[in-house]
Design an enzyme around this catalytic site. Structure first.
Site, mmCIF file in Angstrom:
data_model
loop_
_atom_site.group_PDB
_atom_site.id
_atom_site.type_symbol
_atom_site.label_atom_id
_atom_site.label_comp_id
_atom_site.label_asym_id
_atom_site.label_seq_id
_atom_site.Cartn_x
_atom_site.Cartn_y
_atom_site.Cartn_z
ATOM 1 C CB CYS A 17 6.185 8.037 3.314
ATOM 2 S SG CYS A 17 4.627 7.181 3.622
ATOM 3 N NE ARG A 31 4.284 0.837 -1.869
ATOM 4 C CZ ARG A 31 4.487 1.120 -0.582
ATOM 5 N NH1 ARG A 31 3.808 2.099 -0.009
ATOM 6 N NH2 ARG A 31 5.353 0.429 0.130
#
Length: 551
Positions: free
Chosen positions: A353, A465
Site C-alpha cells: 500500500c 475500495r
C-alpha cells in the site's frame, strides 16, 4: 598478598557506592515500595502522539514479566465480532492474491478466519462461499442428492464440481424422499459406461441412524462402521440429513477449527463494497451461507458505508458486519453508531500500500490500533489490526495495543493456499505474485463479470475500495510485486501461533483477554526504541547467516 585473576578473595568489593547494603530477601518489597510505577512506560504514555509522535510496531517493545507456566497453556481465543469468537486471532485479508476458498477453508480449520475477496463476479464469490460452508459439517442438512435416473457421468461431474464423491440416492432425487442407496467415488471411478444410471453401481447395504440421533451418537455409529457416510432417516425411511466420515477425521486433525456450534460448518466471511449493486451481491452470498460480511473500503467513514451498515442490520440482523477501514476515533464512532459488529483498523500500512505516500493521509499503525481499539472497546466492538504485520512480533504488538485479531495479506500471500501460481524470479527464487488492491493491476482487473471498459471499472473491487469508479485517470494507491514462497499455511500458521504463545509467556500473560486488561491497568509495560536499539535488536555483527524461522 591479594589474590587476583578470579581467585576467591576475603575482601568484599562493592558494586556501587550506597548508603547501606540491603537484605537480599527484601528485594521484592523494596521494588514495590520504592519503584511503584515499574519499568518502562504504560501504553497511554507510550502512544501519546503529543509526546512521542505517531508510532508504529517497530518503534517500541513490550517488557518481559514473570514466567510461571508453559507456553502451551496460553489461551489465544478472541472475538472477531460481537457474537463470534475465534480460537486463534488470525485473519486473512480480502485481497485477490491472498484469500479465495482454499485460504478461507484452511484459515478456518486452523482456528482463524479467511475473508474472501470480491474482485470477481458475484457467482464466483458465492461459489467460493459455498465451498467453504460445505467443506466441514456436523449434520449436513442440505446434502447433494441424486435420483435413480442420474447417470454415472453426471455423478462424476458433480464430484468434480463439489470436490467429494459420496452422494445419497433417493426415489425423487430430493431430501425427505425415500433413501434407496449411496454412491461413492469407488463405485463410479472405473465404471466404463457413463450413461448407466447410478442404480447400477450404487450401494444398497447401508448403515443408517434414526432421526433424533444426537451428533455424538451419530459420530459413534459412524466411527464403528466401515462406511464413509451415515444417512439419517425418519421412521418411513426418508432421508433427513447426512454425516460424513471425512468430517470426523477433520475434527481429529483440526481441533481448533472455527465452526458454528449448531451446524458444525466452517465460519465463512466475505468482502463486498458499498455500492447499490453490492446489495444484490450480498443477497447471493447470504444464500450461499455467509456468516460475516466485511465492508471493504480504504476510508470507511463515508455516507456510503454508514447507509450500507444500517441497511444490512435492518434487512439481515442475523448477519455480522465488519466495517472499516478506520484509524481515528471519529471515524470509528460513525460506524459504531450505525451498528457495526467489528472494525478494521489501518490506512496505508500494508506492505503493498502507498496511500500514505501518495495521498498523505493515514496514520502509523500502532497509534491507530491503540486509539481506535480502546475507544471501540467501550461499546463492545472488537477490532482487527489490518496491515503492517511482517512477523510474530508485530502480531503480538497489535494484540497488546487492543486489537482482538490481526489481519494479514503479504505474510500469507506466498503460501500454497493463496490464489495464483508459483514462478521462479530473476534471482532464481520461488515466488508468487502479490499486489495491493489499490494497484493499477488490481483496479483494471476484468474478472468482475461485467463488460469491458467503463462498466468493468465501475464494478471492480479495487476501484470501489478507493472511490475511483468514476475516475477517467486511475491514481494508484498500491503496488504489484512478488513474495517468497512460505509453504503451506498448515505449517506457517502453527508457527505464528507457537511464536505468539511463547511471546505471551515471556510477558507473563496466559491469555489475550488478560493481555488487554494488563495493558489497560498499566501492568504490561512498554519501552520506546531508538534507531540504534532497533539495529541492536536485529541480527548484527555476522559475516553471513541463515534465517530459518521454523522447522
Amino acid at each position: 598478598m591479594p589474590l587476583t585473576n578470579g581467585d576467591v578473595s576475603n575482601r568484599t568489593i562493592n558494586l556501587a557506592a550506597a548508603p547501606q547494603r540491603l537484605d537480599y530477601s527484601t528485594a521484592s518489597e523494596v521494588l514495590s515500595e520504592e519503584y511503584p510505577g515499574g519499568d518502562g512506560l504504560d501504553a497511554k504514555t507510550l502512544l501519546n502522539s503529543k509526546i512521542n509522535g505517531g508510532l508504529t510496531y517497530n518503534d517500541f517493545l513490550v517488557l518481559p514479566g514473570y514466567i510461571g507456566f508453559a507456553a502451551s497453556d496460553v489461551a489465544l481465543e478472541s472475538p472477531v465480532t460481537k457474537r463470534i469468537s475465534l480460537k486463534t486471532p488470525l485473519v486473512s485479508s480480502p485481497m485477490d492474491t491472498v484469500t479465495e476458498h482454499s485460504m478461507a477453508i484452511h484459515m478456518a480449520l486452523l482456528g482463524g478466519l479467511g475473508v474472501i475477496h470480491h474482485n470477481c463476479s458475484v457467482e464466483d464469490q458465492a461459489e467460493m462461499v459455498r465451498k467453504v460452508k460445505r467443506f466441514e459439517n456436523g449434520f449436513i442438512l442440505d446434502p447433494v442428492v441424486l435420483s435413480p435416473t442420474t447417470t454415472v457421468g453426471e455423478a462424476k461431474q458433480l464430484k468434480e464440481k463439489w470436490g467429494f464423491g459420496g452422494f445419497p440416492v433417493t426415489e425423487n432425487g430430493t431430501l425427505r424422499s425415500k433413501l434407496v442407496g449411496m454412491i461413492t467415488t469407488r463405485d463410479i471411478q472405473f465404471h466404463p459406461a457413463l450413461d448407466d444410471p447410478v442404480t447400477a453401481v450404487m450401494s444398497t447395504d447401508l448403515v443408517t441412524a434414526p432421526s433424533g440421533t444426537t451428533l455424538v451418537e451419530a459420530n459413534a455409529v459412524l466411527s464403528k462402521s466401515k462406511k464413509g457416510k451415515l444417512p439419517i432417516i425418519d421412521s418411513s425411511g426418508h432421508l433427513i440429513s447426512l454425516l460424513s466420515r471425512s468430517d470426523l477425521m477433520k475434527n481429529l486433525h483440526y481441533p481448533l477449527a472455527s465452526k458454528l456450534p449448531q451446524s458444525k460448518q466452517l465460519i465463512c466471511a466475505a468482502a463486498i463494497g458499498t455500492r447499490p449493486e453490492d446489495k444484490i451481491r450480498l443477497q447471493k452470498l447470504i444464500g450461499a451461507g455467509l456468516d460475516i460480511v466485511v465492508l471493504d473500503s480504504s476510508q470507511g467513514n463515508s455516507i456510503y458505508q454508514v447507509e450500507m451498515i444500517k441497511y444490512i442490520k435492518n434487512t439481515h440482523p442475523e448477519l455480522d458486519v465488519i466495517g472499516g477501514n478506520v484509524v481515528t476515533r471519529a471515524q470509528a464512532a460513525s460506524l459504531i453508531a450505525a451498528g457495526v459488529d467489528g472494525l478494521r483498523i489501518g490506512m496505508g500500512s500494508g506492505s503493498a500500500c502507498i496511500t500514505q505516500e501518495v495521498m498523505a493521509v493515514g496514520r502509523p499503525q500502532a497509534a491507530a490500533v491503540f486509539n481506535v481499539s480502546t475507544f471501540a472497546a467501550r461499546f463492545g466492538v472488537p477490532c482487527i489490526a489490518d496491515g503492517g504485520i511482517q512477523n510474530v512480533g508485530h502480531i503480538v504488538k497489535g494484540l497488546a495495543l487492543g486489537a482482538s485479531t490481526v489481519m494479514m495479506g503479504g505474510l500469507l500471500a506466498g503460501t500454497t493456499e493463496s490464489p495464483g501460481n508459483y514462478y521462479v524470479s530473476h534471482e532464481g527464487q520461488l515466488v508468487k505474485a502479490y499486489r495491493g488492491m489499490g494497484s493499477i493491476d488490481a483496479m483494471e482487473e476484468k474478472r468482475t463479470g461485467s463488460s469491458p471498459g467503463k462498466t468493468a471499472k465501475k464494478s471492480n473491487a479495487g476501484t470501489a475500495r478507493y472511490f475511483s469508479e468514476g475516475d477517467r485517470l486511475l491514481v494508484a494507491q498500491g503496488v504489484s510485486g512478488s513474495v517468497l514462497d512460505r509453504g503451506s499455511v498448515t505449517k506457517f500458521v502453527p508457527y505464528l501461533l507457537a511464536g505468539l504463545q511463547h511471546s505471551l509467556q515471556d510477558i507473563g500473560i496466559k491469555s489475550l483477554a488478560e493481555l488487554r486488561q494488563g495493558v489497560l491497568d498499566g501492568k504490561v509495560r512498554f519501552e520506546l526504541r531508538t534507531v540504534s536499539a532497533q539495529a541492536e535488536g536485529n541480527v548484527h555483527g555476522l559475516h553471513s547467516f541463515d534465517k530459518k524461522l521454523y522447522s
